[in-house]
Design a protein around this motif. Structure first.
Motif, PDB file in Angstrom:
ATOM      1  N   MET A   1       0.943  -1.179   0.149  1.00  8.79           N
ATOM      2  CA  MET A   1       0.082  -0.011   0.058  1.00  8.79           C
ATOM      3  C   MET A   1       0.724   1.208  -0.023  1.00  8.79           C
ATOM      4  SD  MET A   1      -2.746   1.381   2.965  1.00  8.79           S
ATOM      5  CE  MET A   1      -3.908  -0.198   2.772  1.00  8.79           C
ATOM      6  N   ILE A   2       0.394   2.401  -0.758  1.00  3.58           N
ATOM      7  CA  ILE A   2       1.254   3.502  -0.785  1.00  3.58           C
ATOM      8  C   ILE A   2       0.283   4.623  -0.401  1.00  3.58           C
ATOM      9  CG2 ILE A   2       2.247   5.298  -2.318  1.00  3.58           C
ATOM     10  CD1 ILE A   2       3.865   2.595  -2.278  1.00  3.58           C
ATOM     11  N   THR A   3       0.870   5.529   0.582  1.00  7.48           N
ATOM     12  CA  THR A   3       0.177   6.813   0.944  1.00  7.48           C
ATOM     13  C   THR A   3       0.896   8.020   0.362  1.00  7.48           C
ATOM     14  OG1 THR A   3      -0.430   5.898   3.191  1.00  7.48           O
ATOM     15  CG2 THR A   3      -0.226   8.460   2.561  1.00  7.48           C
ATOM     16  N   ALA A   4       0.122   8.803  -0.527  1.00  3.61           N
ATOM     17  CA  ALA A   4       0.529   9.885  -1.028  1.00  3.61           C
ATOM     18  C   ALA A   4       0.020  11.055  -0.175  1.00  3.61           C
ATOM     19  CB  ALA A   4       0.151   9.958  -2.552  1.00  3.61           C
ATOM     20  N   VAL A   5       0.983  12.209   0.027  1.00  5.33           N
ATOM     21  CA  VAL A   5       0.440  13.257   0.639  1.00  5.33           C
ATOM     22  C   VAL A   5       0.598  14.464  -0.449  1.00  5.33           C
ATOM     23  CG1 VAL A   5       0.721  14.899   2.537  1.00  5.33           C
ATOM     24  CG2 VAL A   5       1.030  12.547   2.998  1.00  5.33           C
ATOM     25  N   VAL A   6      -0.693  15.083  -0.831  1.00 10.36           N
ATOM     26  CA  VAL A   6      -0.329  16.037  -1.989  1.00 10.36           C
ATOM     27  C   VAL A   6      -0.950  17.340  -1.109  1.00 10.36           C
ATOM     28  CG1 VAL A   6      -1.771  16.783  -3.943  1.00 10.36           C
ATOM     29  CG2 VAL A   6      -0.935  14.414  -3.568  1.00 10.36           C
ATOM     30  N   ARG A   7       0.022  18.494  -1.405  1.00  8.77           N
ATOM     31  CA  ARG A   7      -0.247  19.961  -0.746  1.00  8.77           C
ATOM     32  C   ARG A   7       0.020  20.917  -1.836  1.00  8.77           C
ATOM     33  NH1 ARG A   7       2.471  21.624   4.391  1.00  8.77           N
ATOM     34  NH2 ARG A   7       4.002  21.690   2.997  1.00  8.77           N
ATOM     35  N   TYR A   8      -0.929  21.987  -1.627  1.00  7.82           N
ATOM     36  CA  TYR A   8      -0.652  23.119  -2.508  1.00  7.82           C
ATOM     37  C   TYR A   8      -1.245  24.256  -1.491  1.00  7.82           C
ATOM     38  CZ  TYR A   8      -5.409  21.120  -3.461  1.00  7.82           C
ATOM     39  OH  TYR A   8      -6.442  20.344  -3.474  1.00  7.82           O
ATOM     40  N   THR A   9      -0.559  25.498  -1.860  1.00  5.39           N
ATOM     41  CA  THR A   9      -1.086  26.540  -1.212  1.00  5.39           C
ATOM     42  C   THR A   9      -2.268  27.239  -1.871  1.00  5.39           C
ATOM     43  OG1 THR A   9       0.250  28.109  -2.366  1.00  5.39           O
ATOM     44  CG2 THR A   9       1.121  27.445  -0.240  1.00  5.39           C
ATOM     45  N   LEU A  10      -3.328  27.725  -1.296  1.00  4.04           N
ATOM     46  CA  LEU A  10      -4.621  28.305  -1.736  1.00  4.04           C
ATOM     47  C   LEU A  10      -4.244  29.609  -1.970  1.00  4.04           C
ATOM     48  CD1 LEU A  10      -6.965  26.688   0.763  1.00  4.04           C
ATOM     49  CD2 LEU A  10      -6.673  25.932  -1.542  1.00  4.04           C
ATOM     50  N   PRO A  11      -4.919  30.048  -3.062  1.00  5.94           N
ATOM     51  CA  PRO A  11      -4.877  31.508  -3.331  1.00  5.94           C
ATOM     52  C   PRO A  11      -5.928  32.351  -2.447  1.00  5.94           C
ATOM     53  CG  PRO A  11      -5.870  30.215  -5.248  1.00  5.94           C
ATOM     54  CD  PRO A  11      -5.422  29.217  -4.077  1.00  5.94           C
ATOM     55  N   PRO A  12      -5.603  33.322  -2.158  1.00  2.98           N
ATOM     56  CA  PRO A  12      -6.429  34.286  -1.275  1.00  2.98           C
ATOM     57  C   PRO A  12      -8.167  34.222  -1.531  1.00  2.98           C
ATOM     58  CG  PRO A  12      -4.476  35.475  -2.209  1.00  2.98           C
ATOM     59  CD  PRO A  12      -4.655  34.470  -2.947  1.00  2.98           C
ATOM     60  N   GLN A  13      -8.468  34.034  -2.705  1.00  2.13           N
ATOM     61  CA  GLN A  13      -9.847  34.112  -3.237  1.00  2.13           C
ATOM     62  C   GLN A  13     -10.513  32.769  -2.595  1.00  2.13           C
ATOM     63  OE1 GLN A  13      -7.684  34.034  -5.474  1.00  2.13           O
ATOM     64  NE2 GLN A  13      -8.031  32.697  -7.139  1.00  2.13           N
ATOM     65  N   ILE A  14      -9.766  31.580  -2.309  1.00  2.00           N
ATOM     66  CA  ILE A  14     -10.321  30.505  -1.867  1.00  2.00           C
ATOM     67  C   ILE A  14     -10.123  30.191  -0.298  1.00  2.00           C
ATOM     68  CG2 ILE A  14     -10.274  28.215  -2.092  1.00  2.00           C
ATOM     69  CD1 ILE A  14      -9.294  28.333  -4.919  1.00  2.00           C
ATOM     70  N   ASP A  15     -11.256  30.536   0.156  1.00  2.00           N
ATOM     71  CA  ASP A  15     -11.254  30.513   1.704  1.00  2.00           C
ATOM     72  C   ASP A  15     -11.666  29.219   2.129  1.00  2.00           C
ATOM     73  OD1 ASP A  15     -13.937  30.683   1.385  1.00  2.00           O
ATOM     74  OD2 ASP A  15     -14.119  32.525   2.411  1.00  2.00           O
ATOM     75  N   HIS A  16     -11.842  28.929   3.561  1.00  2.00           N
ATOM     76  CA  HIS A  16     -12.085  27.752   4.240  1.00  2.00           C
ATOM     77  C   HIS A  16     -13.567  27.180   3.703  1.00  2.00           C
ATOM     78  CE1 HIS A  16     -14.615  25.434   7.176  1.00  2.00           C
ATOM     79  NE2 HIS A  16     -13.222  24.817   7.286  1.00  2.00           N
ATOM     80  N   ALA A  17     -14.556  28.217   3.464  1.00  2.00           N
ATOM     81  CA  ALA A  17     -15.984  27.707   3.133  1.00  2.00           C
ATOM     82  C   ALA A  17     -15.670  27.328   1.613  1.00  2.00           C
ATOM     83  CB  ALA A  17     -16.731  28.924   3.205  1.00  2.00           C
ATOM     84  N   ALA A  18     -15.058  28.075   0.709  1.00  2.00           N
ATOM     85  CA  ALA A  18     -15.104  27.793  -0.703  1.00  2.00           C
ATOM     86  C   ALA A  18     -14.071  26.453  -0.912  1.00  2.00           C
ATOM     87  CB  ALA A  18     -14.365  28.808  -1.374  1.00  2.00           C
ATOM     88  N   CYS A  19     -13.283  26.139  -0.038  1.00  2.00           N
ATOM     89  CA  CYS A  19     -12.376  25.025  -0.374  1.00  2.00           C
ATOM     90  C   CYS A  19     -13.298  23.809   0.141  1.00  2.00           C
ATOM     91  CB  CYS A  19     -11.202  24.938   0.805  1.00  2.00           C
ATOM     92  SG  CYS A  19     -10.096  23.622   0.531  1.00  2.00           S
ATOM     93  N   ARG A  20     -14.039  24.057   1.213  1.00  2.00           N
ATOM     94  CA  ARG A  20     -14.904  22.776   1.712  1.00  2.00           C
ATOM     95  C   ARG A  20     -15.937  22.625   0.559  1.00  2.00           C
ATOM     96  NH1 ARG A  20     -16.176  21.381   7.137  1.00  2.00           N
ATOM     97  NH2 ARG A  20     -18.015  20.009   7.217  1.00  2.00           N
TER      98      ARG A  20
END
Length: 112
Positions: free
Chosen positions: A1-20
């Protein structure tokens, strides 16, 4: 089994609610991804988001993180994601009352 952790920074226009909202919208699209066991859609107050993926094989994971998926991430977030792969040795799953031990999935690094 493989786990991949993928991360990126959110641009300012994408807040918590928009991301969710976006994650809730796209989550069902991952039901048919070849080799994908599970995906956790993640967000942090530090402005990072992404996913923690469980894969059956490294080949399925690396194939997925190219082409349309990568283009979509770059278009939406304005950057290539950071992707780290991990071989999973064991899983303790308390919801199922189960411990799983896995055989070697990736070749070990040869010190020579």
């Amino acid at each position: 089994m493989i786990t991949a952790v993928v991360r990126y920074t959110l641009p300012p226009q994408i807040d918590h609610a928009a991301c969710r909202e976006h994650f809730h919208k796209i989550a069902p699209n991952f039901r048919e991804v070849t080799g994908l066991i599970s995906k956790h859609f993640i967000w942090s107050e530090g402005g990072w988001a992404g996913g923690v993926y469980q894969w059956e094989r490294i080949e399925d994971a690396t194939a997925f993180y190219t082409g349309p998926w990568l283009e979509g991430i770059i278009q939406r977030y304005g950057m290539k994601p950071q992707i780290d792969f991990y071989e999973v040795f064991a899983v303790t799953d308390n919801t199922r009352g189960k411990v799983e031990l896995f055989e070697e999935a990736l070749p070990p690094n040869d010190p020579e």
